[in-house]
Design an enzyme around this catalytic site. Structure first.
Site, mmCIF file in Angstrom:
data_model
loop_
_atom_site.group_PDB
_atom_site.id
_atom_site.type_symbol
_atom_site.label_atom_id
_atom_site.label_comp_id
_atom_site.label_asym_id
_atom_site.label_seq_id
_atom_site.Cartn_x
_atom_site.Cartn_y
_atom_site.Cartn_z
ATOM 1 N N ARG A 210 -47.758 63.971 22.882
ATOM 2 C CA ARG A 210 -49.210 63.835 22.873
ATOM 3 C C ARG A 210 -49.685 63.277 21.533
ATOM 4 O O ARG A 210 -48.998 63.381 20.518
ATOM 5 C CB ARG A 210 -49.872 65.190 23.125
ATOM 6 C CG ARG A 210 -49.580 65.785 24.492
ATOM 7 C CD ARG A 210 -50.234 67.157 24.616
ATOM 8 N NE ARG A 210 -50.010 67.741 25.935
ATOM 9 C CZ ARG A 210 -48.953 68.495 26.244
ATOM 10 N NH1 ARG A 210 -48.024 68.740 25.323
ATOM 11 N NH2 ARG A 210 -48.812 68.996 27.456
ATOM 12 N N LYS A 234 -49.017 72.547 23.497
ATOM 13 C CA LYS A 234 -50.208 73.322 23.828
ATOM 14 C C LYS A 234 -49.808 74.790 23.954
ATOM 15 O O LYS A 234 -48.777 75.110 24.529
ATOM 16 C CB LYS A 234 -50.814 72.834 25.147
ATOM 17 C CG LYS A 234 -51.564 71.514 25.023
ATOM 18 C CD LYS A 234 -52.240 71.164 26.332
ATOM 19 C CE LYS A 234 -53.097 69.912 26.195
ATOM 20 N NZ LYS A 234 -53.778 69.561 27.455
ATOM 21 N N HIS A 306 -52.736 58.207 25.334
ATOM 22 C CA HIS A 306 -52.278 58.998 26.485
ATOM 23 C C HIS A 306 -51.647 58.105 27.554
ATOM 24 O O HIS A 306 -50.754 58.545 28.287
ATOM 25 C CB HIS A 306 -53.444 59.790 27.077
ATOM 26 C CG HIS A 306 -53.003 60.950 27.910
ATOM 27 N ND1 HIS A 306 -52.397 62.074 27.368
ATOM 28 C CD2 HIS A 306 -53.055 61.166 29.251
ATOM 29 C CE1 HIS A 306 -52.108 62.925 28.340
ATOM 30 N NE2 HIS A 306 -52.494 62.400 29.483
ATOM 31 N N ARG A 309 -48.113 57.739 26.833
ATOM 32 C CA ARG A 309 -47.400 58.929 27.335
ATOM 33 C C ARG A 309 -47.102 58.766 28.824
ATOM 34 O O ARG A 309 -45.990 59.039 29.285
ATOM 35 C CB ARG A 309 -48.261 60.170 27.073
ATOM 36 C CG ARG A 309 -47.715 61.490 27.625
ATOM 37 C CD ARG A 309 -48.623 62.611 27.129
ATOM 38 N NE ARG A 309 -48.497 63.853 27.861
ATOM 39 C CZ ARG A 309 -47.621 64.809 27.587
ATOM 40 N NH1 ARG A 309 -46.754 64.651 26.622
ATOM 41 N NH2 ARG A 309 -47.603 65.933 28.284
ATOM 42 N N HIS A 332 -44.213 70.170 30.052
ATOM 43 C CA HIS A 332 -44.942 70.875 31.103
ATOM 44 C C HIS A 332 -44.097 72.019 31.653
ATOM 45 O O HIS A 332 -42.873 71.906 31.753
ATOM 46 C CB HIS A 332 -45.300 69.930 32.250
ATOM 47 C CG HIS A 332 -46.323 68.901 31.893
ATOM 48 N ND1 HIS A 332 -47.528 69.226 31.317
ATOM 49 C CD2 HIS A 332 -46.322 67.545 32.024
ATOM 50 C CE1 HIS A 332 -48.226 68.117 31.111
ATOM 51 N NE2 HIS A 332 -47.518 67.092 31.521
ATOM 52 N N TYR A 341 -46.349 60.568 38.841
ATOM 53 C CA TYR A 341 -45.397 59.504 38.511
ATOM 54 C C TYR A 341 -44.556 59.094 39.714
ATOM 55 O O TYR A 341 -44.100 57.956 39.794
ATOM 56 C CB TYR A 341 -44.516 59.947 37.335
ATOM 57 C CG TYR A 341 -45.350 60.420 36.179
ATOM 58 C CD1 TYR A 341 -46.241 59.559 35.550
ATOM 59 C CD2 TYR A 341 -45.303 61.743 35.746
ATOM 60 C CE1 TYR A 341 -47.056 59.992 34.516
ATOM 61 C CE2 TYR A 341 -46.112 62.183 34.709
ATOM 62 C CZ TYR A 341 -46.982 61.305 34.106
ATOM 63 O OH TYR A 341 -47.796 61.732 33.088
#
Length: 356
Positions: A210, A234, A306, A309, A332, A341
């Site tokens: 990120r 995160k 982003h 990414r 994730h 994707y």
């Protein structure tokens, strides 16, 4: 927004907030939430508290005096009235023909309020080890999601990705062609930061980290021998992220000029630096966003970090067909968010239709 300006604006908002919002801010800073996220949330709280006072739902004369009992006793109908206010209020943009704010903005406002209410009703502890109150009205408030299938979203995003040979073509363009479109004065500025800019773009395209993770990288976090970077995900979790080999020469080229170009000393631990009034500083997110937008617009289409990414994730899935691997690379916890994707690279449906 520059980091110094961002922190100044955050302090301005903190100075007008109730004490429990300051508690919330301090708690989320330790998670850590990014300063950008906290700034956006504080803006939303200001708007909400101003509405409470204007609507006579709070008898406070100023935002700092809005007490906890006001939040505790707000009804679902009150919150729906606030949403209607957002939807119907005149736009602050003089040139806009829209009557109210967008659904995306409303969702962001509700997300900020949900975070605050969760903190007040579940996470914080008073002197008795209990939350400040228990009734969370935000759990009763429905949010409207943008109506768009994964296939439609994938098709929209696909146009803004540098897939296949375009990944290397983009880097080559910045490296060898971009400066020929510039004035002599602009060329000097470009050349000063060329190695750094290429290193940032290459790292984003080669790792999928990120923007905030790239900004917060320190020298100790980058291992070029193993082609690994250590980032804070995160939620504050540390993670080791593999970096594709094509980024290595760009990272090495930047490191070879970093000390002299940016006058870096031992105490300047930030990996990516910028020079401000002759002094080295950690580069901020807005500078990277502008830089990526400038180069990508000149190359093909203006994109955000982003989207770089997304580019890495799509290319990785196209090669491996493994959602698990992609989700691990992106940091994730589940594969659900990587469904996008599969739609971007899924040509089987089109091929089947072509055979009809």
């Amino acid at each position: 927004m520059k980091r110094d300006l961002l922190l100044t604006k955050i302090e301005e908002y903190k100075n007008i907030m109730p004490w429990y919002v300051l508690d919330y801010y301090q708690s989320k800073l330790s998670v850590p939430y990014s300063f950008t996220t906290l700034y956006e949330y504080l803006k939303e709280y200001k708007r909400f508290f101003e509405w409470l006072i204007d609507s006579d739902l709070s008898k406070a004369a100023r935002i700092a005096d809005v007490d906890l009992t006001t939040l505790e006793h707000l009804s679902k109908k009150d919150m729906e009235a606030f949403i209607l206010y957002l939807r119907e209020r005149p736009s602050l943009n003089t040139y806009s023909t829209k009557k109210g704010v967008s659904q995306t903005t409303i969702n962001r406002t509700l997300s900020a309020l949900s975070s605050l209410y969760k903190y007040l009703t579940e996470e914080v502890e008073n002197e008795h080890g209990e939350p400040y109150f228990y009734r969370n009205v935000m759990k009763k408030v429905a949010t409207k999601k943008k109506r768009e299938t994964l296939a439609a979203r994938a098709e929209n995003i696909k146009q803004k990705l540098f897939l296949g040979d375009e990944t290397m073509a983009f880097l080559d363009y910045v490296d060898k062609e971009y400066e020929y479109k510039l004035s002599n004065r602009a060329k000097a500025s470009f050349r000063k930061n060329k190695e750094r800019d290429l290193a940032i773009i290459a790292l984003l395209l080669a790792s999928g980290i990120r923007l905030s993770e790239a900004v917060n990288l320190d020298l100790k976090d980058v291992n070029l021998n193993m082609m690994l970077v250590e980032v804070t995900r995160k939620g504050g979790k540390r993670d080791s992220v593999n970096v594709a080999a094509f980024a290595k020469p760009h990272l090495e080229a930047y490191l070879s000029v970093r000390k002299d170009r940016y006058q870096a000393e031992k105490q300047d631990v930030a990996f990516f630096l910028t020079a401000y009034r002759g002094l080295p500083n950690r580069i901020d997110a807005s500078s990277i966003e502008k830089m990526v937008g400038k180069y990508s617009e000149s190359f093909k289409i203006r994109v955000t970090p982003h989207k770089l990414r997304h580019t890495l994730a799509t290319r990785l899935y196209d090669t491996t067909k493994s959602q698990v691997l992609v989700s691990h690379q992106l940091g994730h916890a589940s594969t659900q968010v990587t469904d996008l994707y599969t739609h971007i690279v899924n040509d089987e449906q089109k091929n089947a239709l072509d055979k009809l």
